[in-house]
Design a protein around this motif. Sequence first.
Motif, PDB file in Angstrom:
ATOM      1  N   ASP A  31       0.798  -1.220   0.000  1.00  0.00           N
ATOM      2  CA  ASP A  31       0.000   0.000   0.000  1.00  0.00           C
ATOM      3  C   ASP A  31       0.831   1.271   0.000  1.00  0.00           C
ATOM      4  O   ASP A  31       0.290   2.377  -0.019  1.00  0.00           O
ATOM      5  CB  ASP A  31      -0.932   0.022   1.225  1.00  0.00           C
ATOM      6  N   ARG A  32       2.144   1.128   0.069  1.00  0.00           N
ATOM      7  CA  ARG A  32       3.057   2.276   0.005  1.00  0.00           C
ATOM      8  C   ARG A  32       4.420   1.761  -0.387  1.00  0.00           C
ATOM      9  O   ARG A  32       4.720   0.577  -0.230  1.00  0.00           O
ATOM     10  CB  ARG A  32       3.135   2.988   1.364  1.00  0.00           C
ATOM     11  N   TYR A  33       5.247   2.659  -0.933  1.00  0.00           N
ATOM     12  CA  TYR A  33       6.615   2.285  -1.246  1.00  0.00           C
ATOM     13  C   TYR A  33       7.414   2.171   0.038  1.00  0.00           C
ATOM     14  O   TYR A  33       7.180   2.891   1.019  1.00  0.00           O
ATOM     15  CB  TYR A  33       7.250   3.337  -2.148  1.00  0.00           C
ATOM     16  N   GLN A  90      -0.446  -1.866  -4.963  1.00  0.00           N
ATOM     17  CA  GLN A  90       0.279  -2.360  -6.116  1.00  0.00           C
ATOM     18  C   GLN A  90       0.684  -3.810  -5.868  1.00  0.00           C
ATOM     19  O   GLN A  90       0.663  -4.292  -4.741  1.00  0.00           O
ATOM     20  CB  GLN A  90       1.505  -1.490  -6.404  1.00  0.00           C
ATOM     21  N   GLY A 127      10.165   2.199  -4.485  1.00  0.00           N
ATOM     22  CA  GLY A 127       9.811   3.527  -4.956  1.00  0.00           C
ATOM     23  C   GLY A 127      10.849   4.184  -5.846  1.00  0.00           C
ATOM     24  O   GLY A 127      10.730   5.363  -6.178  1.00  0.00           O
ATOM     25  N   ARG A 160       9.146   5.210  -9.354  1.00  0.00           N
ATOM     26  CA  ARG A 160       7.776   5.707  -9.219  1.00  0.00           C
ATOM     27  C   ARG A 160       7.322   6.542 -10.419  1.00  0.00           C
ATOM     28  O   ARG A 160       6.129   6.738 -10.615  1.00  0.00           O
ATOM     29  CB  ARG A 160       7.616   6.493  -7.921  1.00  0.00           C
ATOM     30  N   THR A 175       5.895   3.507 -12.093  1.00  0.00           N
ATOM     31  CA  THR A 175       4.896   2.749 -11.338  1.00  0.00           C
ATOM     32  C   THR A 175       3.773   3.615 -10.782  1.00  0.00           C
ATOM     33  O   THR A 175       2.706   3.097 -10.435  1.00  0.00           O
ATOM     34  CB  THR A 175       5.566   1.985 -10.186  1.00  0.00           C
ATOM     35  N   GLY A 176       4.012   4.939 -10.667  1.00  0.00           N
ATOM     36  CA  GLY A 176       2.953   5.834 -10.238  1.00  0.00           C
ATOM     37  C   GLY A 176       2.670   5.790  -8.750  1.00  0.00           C
ATOM     38  O   GLY A 176       3.437   5.229  -7.966  1.00  0.00           O
ATOM     39  N   ARG A 177       1.533   6.355  -8.373  1.00  0.00           N
ATOM     40  CA  ARG A 177       1.185   6.472  -6.953  1.00  0.00           C
ATOM     41  C   ARG A 177      -0.176   5.859  -6.617  1.00  0.00           C
ATOM     42  O   ARG A 177      -0.767   6.169  -5.591  1.00  0.00           O
ATOM     43  CB  ARG A 177       1.185   7.955  -6.539  1.00  0.00           C
ATOM     44  N   ARG A 178      -0.676   4.990  -7.501  1.00  0.00           N
ATOM     45  CA  ARG A 178      -1.948   4.326  -7.208  1.00  0.00           C
ATOM     46  C   ARG A 178      -1.672   3.034  -6.449  1.00  0.00           C
ATOM     47  O   ARG A 178      -0.863   2.217  -6.862  1.00  0.00           O
ATOM     48  CB  ARG A 178      -2.695   4.039  -8.505  1.00  0.00           C
ATOM     49  N   PHE A 179      -2.342   2.849  -5.339  1.00  0.00           N
ATOM     50  CA  PHE A 179      -2.163   1.668  -4.500  1.00  0.00           C
ATOM     51  C   PHE A 179      -3.526   1.026  -4.247  1.00  0.00           C
ATOM     52  O   PHE A 179      -4.564   1.684  -4.362  1.00  0.00           O
ATOM     53  CB  PHE A 179      -1.498   2.066  -3.177  1.00  0.00           C
ATOM     54  N   ARG A 225       9.155  -1.746  -5.764  1.00  0.00           N
ATOM     55  CA  ARG A 225       8.541  -1.724  -4.426  1.00  0.00           C
ATOM     56  C   ARG A 225       9.141  -0.639  -3.549  1.00  0.00           C
ATOM     57  O   ARG A 225       8.460  -0.011  -2.731  1.00  0.00           O
ATOM     58  CB  ARG A 225       8.737  -3.087  -3.766  1.00  0.00           C
TER      59      ARG A 225
END
Length: 318
Positions: free
Chosen positions: A10-12, A64, A52, A55, A58-62, A50
């Motif tokens: 849910d977060r890097y 992931q 970050g 990013r 991979t962007g910021r949508r979670f 993973r």
Amino acid sequence: MNEMRVALYDRYGPPEVLYEGRAPVPEPGPGEVLVRVHAVGVNGGELAGRAGKMRLVTGRRFPQRVGVDFVGEIAGTGSSVTGLGEGERVWGTLGTSLGSAAEYVAVRPRMVGPAPDNLTAVEAVSLLAGGMTSINALRHKARIEPGERLLVRGGSGGVGSVAVQFGKLYGAHVTALAGAKNHDFVRGLGADEVLDHRTVRPSELGEFDVIMDTVGTQHRVFRRLLAPGGRMVAIAFDTDRMLASLSYLLGSAVHGSRRVRFFAGLPPHGLFAELARHVRNGDIRPVVDTVHPLADVAVAHGALEAGGVRGKHVIQVV
């Protein structure tokens, strides 16, 4: 709606951000197959994603997901799919996407091929990414010839350990760089020489006709080791200096007499059959370091990140 187990974050951050969660079982769309996943490899590029470091891509949508390659069986097919039926054992890749560390994936048929029947799912997936990458890099990109001198950076890793085997299969004299504790392991794969990457200086290595780089750093330094007409194939870049590293790789692919080939993305579909043939013939052998359950995906990432790997960390889903 049916749900499945899947590795998520849910977060890097560090490996500990990974956990086993739940998600809907995908429905295969037109021209897709649904694969029940048995085993998944843990690949180096996933660690950077993973953490970050990528990013911008991979962007910021979670949440992931992680996982690129897989071995499993066909569980269903969408409309217009022919030649593949339920229960057929396959191996495959999601290409540039992530998410194979799950109980099911939906993919296009060109992203899978018949899995070799003489290996378990864990053994097969330990060879999949490294095998397809090695064939593509050494045979198709570098066009390596018998008797040529090959240097493999990261010779004990998931890709390097398979590249060493293919280098010998193609008749090259193989020098591998690896940590001292893994020298016997890499020699057992067929390397003619194994040197400690921590103590040997690049200037002490001599010249090579082909260099396969699985590490992603010091491309400029190692490129100087190429003999006239030499070829360097890089499958990784420096994620701490991503733009500078990629710019150098792209520039060196078109400038200078000693070219660097860099590739990433979708493998040619024919490589599935080519790799399976080599596996069935016993030309290469599995390189499993450790098998982890899906619930321990964070442990698997941490183990690969710690270094010193011998072959592949594998996540067993079924």
